[in-house]
Design an enzyme around this catalytic site. Structure first.
Site, PDB file in Angstrom:
ATOM      1  CD  GLU A 213      -5.932  -2.883   8.666  1.00  0.00           C
ATOM      2  OE1 GLU A 213      -5.035  -3.753   8.766  1.00  0.00           O
ATOM      3  OE2 GLU A 213      -6.519  -2.657   7.609  1.00  0.00           O
TER       4      GLU A 213
ATOM      5  CD  GLU B 126       0.083 -10.783   8.320  1.00  0.00           C
ATOM      6  OE1 GLU B 126       0.309  -9.965   7.412  1.00  0.00           O
ATOM      7  OE2 GLU B 126      -0.979 -10.815   8.970  1.00  0.00           O
TER       8      GLU B 126
END
Lengths: 294, 423
Positions: free
Chosen positions: A54, A65
């Site tokens: 990814e 995140e």
């Protein structure tokens, strides 16, 4: 694998997960600390045994995140990473592992001249990407992107959270393509010292669904990978632990490449070990068929 | 009360609808979706259906604790200056000094009805943070506030107020350390603690149902103003003016007037120092999202945004910290697109002049946010008709330091001699 309608044709991603089962899926942020380094780092992860890779396309507001990947995104944006330059990098990459792009919905929407998801998907397909993961796109909002992905033969990977249950879980699992991204714990991305209990609960909850399951969020060591695979996952996803290595090695001539390759090997070994242990349990319970692994 | 028209309570649009035209939606991490569904359900039961007398308790507490209703005051000297009838909706008189409590108290009370045990909120200038801290203490709920590091440093009095009221204040170091980063971090906390925590979002932004929920708590402003103007002036106004950042005082002031097609609605944004965006630097020297923004997704909703052509969100600017945001509520984006709301912008200088003018003429020190609405009155009063309502969304005590500093650095017609304070 992914649902009756599309079962006839196996996608690159599904094939990659099946061929060298259990799978290692690795993540790094494109452009951290530069796109030139990313090219080397992707090759290192590929050599280290990643079955899927990814690549994060940086967005200024990464709400899913934790601090590690936030910092990587800042480094990548400071280095001038744009969608156009990201795709130029992907054009050049030649890896055994299929590549996915992970980015936020606004980046996909703004790629063309008008807000529209199709130009991004078309360019992603041209560049040879196999799938897209969008952390701020729940199934409820995904129709336009799923249509575009179907049209261009890309998988759209959905995240299943510890809080996902009932009707919504059924709906998501019926729409999964590629694999189901099983979020190991509530919260944001980031390397952790242990495997969360929520992982085991989630895998139990998902065991009835016949789709590949890969577990991410907090996975950082070979032993975690082994434990997760043993608990029933088809793959592990590791991001922050790799981004940490990139941050530790700083700038230069792709200084983290060796460290990334050996970390990938450790994780892949762990995943294989977990697979063997799981097969062992199954053999103990019933006369199991021959293990898939060489 | 004299004969007044009133709008039917029911709306054309179903309240469970996730969008306003093309705007809105729920662009959030999967982990938050069940919590949004739970909130949608609570919104329907408690707010729309008044289950367990929720709305009765909310109104009672807004009266006794919050000081509602607020007056609609005829501004005599402004009316003379502009040669038309100017009425001010005095949200600066709500407890805490701004309209923010209307929403904060509503959501904290809702969290309590939902059985949540903990409150989190973001704050930019500190107004929403202080209102949430007050409401949480009042209702005995633990409360944590996320605030950008830059804002913590430039809004110290508000940090103290929050801490006096027992809230924990968590500085956020990411990015430019302002509202956008504070929202990001509050969403991250929520994604971790969602099962027992309620996120009291501070404006009509974010994923559905927040834009509707916050609007409904804030719409008390227009519900009161609409009755008051008919009682005091005998008719509906020709226009209603409110400042717009995220848009909570704006939609609160407009909501009940939206069906009144004879009433023009003006959303006044921060023009900052210029309306241009610097694409290379990712900076906008303004917060004029409705006037200049383009469609995109930020903080859970499709709306108008200040962004680069690549889709990166830019750093906005305004002399008024409360308007300094790169997004805007999706409902306002929709109402602007349909032509029901007219966007306008007023630059930093004009807002500062308006701040001084209202202080001088009416004895009311307005918030710098509200001063944008008042600056528009100065610039555009001839287009506003004979009867105008302006929302004074908050009081300006919090802004005195900024205003003194900015006044010394600029050539402002309406400013008194501030040097008198230097000894």
């Amino acid at each position: 694998m992914s649902g009756e309608q599309t079962a006839a044709i196996e996608s690159d991603i599904e094939a990659a997960i099946r061929e060298d089962h259990p799978a290692l899926i690795t993540y790094i942020t494109a452009g951290d600390p530069s796109l030139e380094d990313t090219k080397e780092y992707v090759e290192a992860l590929d050599c280290g045994g990643s079955d899927l890779i990814e690549l994060g396309l940086p967005f200024s507001e990464p709400i899913a995140e934790g601090p590690t990947i936030q910092a990587a995104i800042n480094r990548a944006l400071d280095a001038g990473t744009t969608p156009a330059r990201f795709f130029e990098l992907v054009d050049e990459l030649e890896t055994d592992a299929p590549l996915l792009v992970m980015t936020y919905y606004n980046m996909i929407l703004q790629y063309g001249s008008e807000p529209d998801v199709r130009p991004f998907v078309e360019r992603a397909a041209d560049a040879g990407l196999s799938g897209i993961i969008v952390p701020d796109l729940p199934a409820e909002e995904a129709d336009p992107l799923r249509d575009a992905c179907d049209e261009h033969g890309l998988d759209l990977v959905f995240i299943v959270a510890p809080t996902t249950a009932g009707e919504r879980l059924d709906r998501i699992m019926s729409q999964v393509s590629g694999f189901a991204y099983v979020q190991a714990r509530l919260g944001t991305t980031g390397a952790r010292a242990d495997v969360s209990n929520a992982t085991h609960d989630s895998l139990t909850r998902l065991s009835a669904y016949d789709v590949p399951k890969a577990v991410g969020f907090g996975v950082s060591e070979g032993d975690h990978a082994a434990e997760i695979i043993e608990a029933g996952a088809d793959g592990v996803i590791v991001g922050s632990a790799l981004v940490d290595l990139i941050a530790e090695h700083g700038t230069g001539d792709a200084p983290a490449a060796d460290a990334l390759e050996s970390k990938a090997r450790e994780l892949k070994r762990g995943a294989r070990r977990g697979g063997e242990q799981r097969n062992g349990h199954e053999q103990g319970r019933e006369e199991a068929p021959e293990p898939e692994q060489p | 009360m004299s004969e007044t028209e009133s709008n039917p309570p029911a709306e054309d649009e179903p309240n469970r609808e996730r969008t306003f035209g093309d705007y809105g939606g729920q662009y959030v991490p999967e982990a938050l979706m069940p919590a949004l569904q739970e909130l949608e359900d609570a919104y329907q039961r408690y707010v729309l259906d008044n289950e367990d007398g929720f709305m009765d308790e909310f109104r009672e507490r807004m009266r006794d604790f919050g000081g509602r209703p607020t007056p609609l005051q005829r501004a005599d000297r402004l009316s003379k200056r502009y040669d038309r009838e100017i009425y001010l909706k005095r949200e600066d008189l709500v407890h805490g000094g701004a309209h923010k409590l209307n929403n904060a108290l509503g959501q904290v009370l809702l969290a309590k009805y939902m059985g949540k045990e903990r409150i989190i909120a973001e704050t930019g200038a500190g107004q929403h943070g202080t209102a949430t801290a007050m409401a949480a203490t009042h209702l005995d709920m633990p409360c944590e506030i996320y605030m950008g590091r830059t804002d913590v440093n430039r809004q110290r009095p508000n940090v103290y107020r929050m801490r006096m009221n027992g809230a924990e204040v968590n500085p956020v170091d990411a990015g430019s350390g302002t509202l956008k980063e504070a929202i990001n971090e509050t969403m991250r906390d929520w994604a971790t603690t969602v099962e027992r925590t309620h996120y009291v979002i501070g404006s009509i932004v974010g994923p559905h149902p927040f834009p509707r929920l916050v609007r409904d708590f804030q719409s008390v402003i227009s519900a009161e103003a609409r009755d008051q103007i008919q009682e005091q002036a005998g008719r509906l106004p020709d226009s209603v003016v409110a400042c717009a950042g995220g848009g909570s005082n704006t939609m609160g002031t407009f909501h009940e007037f939206v069906p009144d097609s004879s009433v023009d609605l003006y959303a006044v944004e921060a023009g900052g120092s210029s309306l241009e965006i610097d694409q290379d630097e990712g900076l906008a020297p303004n917060s004029a999202t409705l006037s200049t923004g383009t469609d995109g997704v930020l903080h859970g909703a499709m709306t108008k945004l200040l962004q680069t052509t690549d889709g990166q969100i830019v750093e906005s600017h305004s002399v008024s910290a409360g308007l300094d945001y790169a997004g805007v509520g999706p409902e306002l984006s929709h109402l602007v697109d349909t032509g029901r709301v007219t966007p306008a912008s007023v630059d930093d200088d004009a807002a500062l002049n308006a701040f001084h003018r209202l202080s001088n003429l009416e004895g009311i020190i307005p918030a710098l946010e509200s001063s944008h609405a008042l600056g528009f009155l100065e610039e555009a009063h001839e287009e506003l008709g004979d009867l105008v309502v302006v929302n004074v969304s908050g009081r300006g005590d919090k802004d005195l330091e900024t205003v003194l500093e900015e006044t010394e650095n600029r050539d402002l017609d309406a400013a008194p001699d501030v040097e008198v304070f230097d000894t």
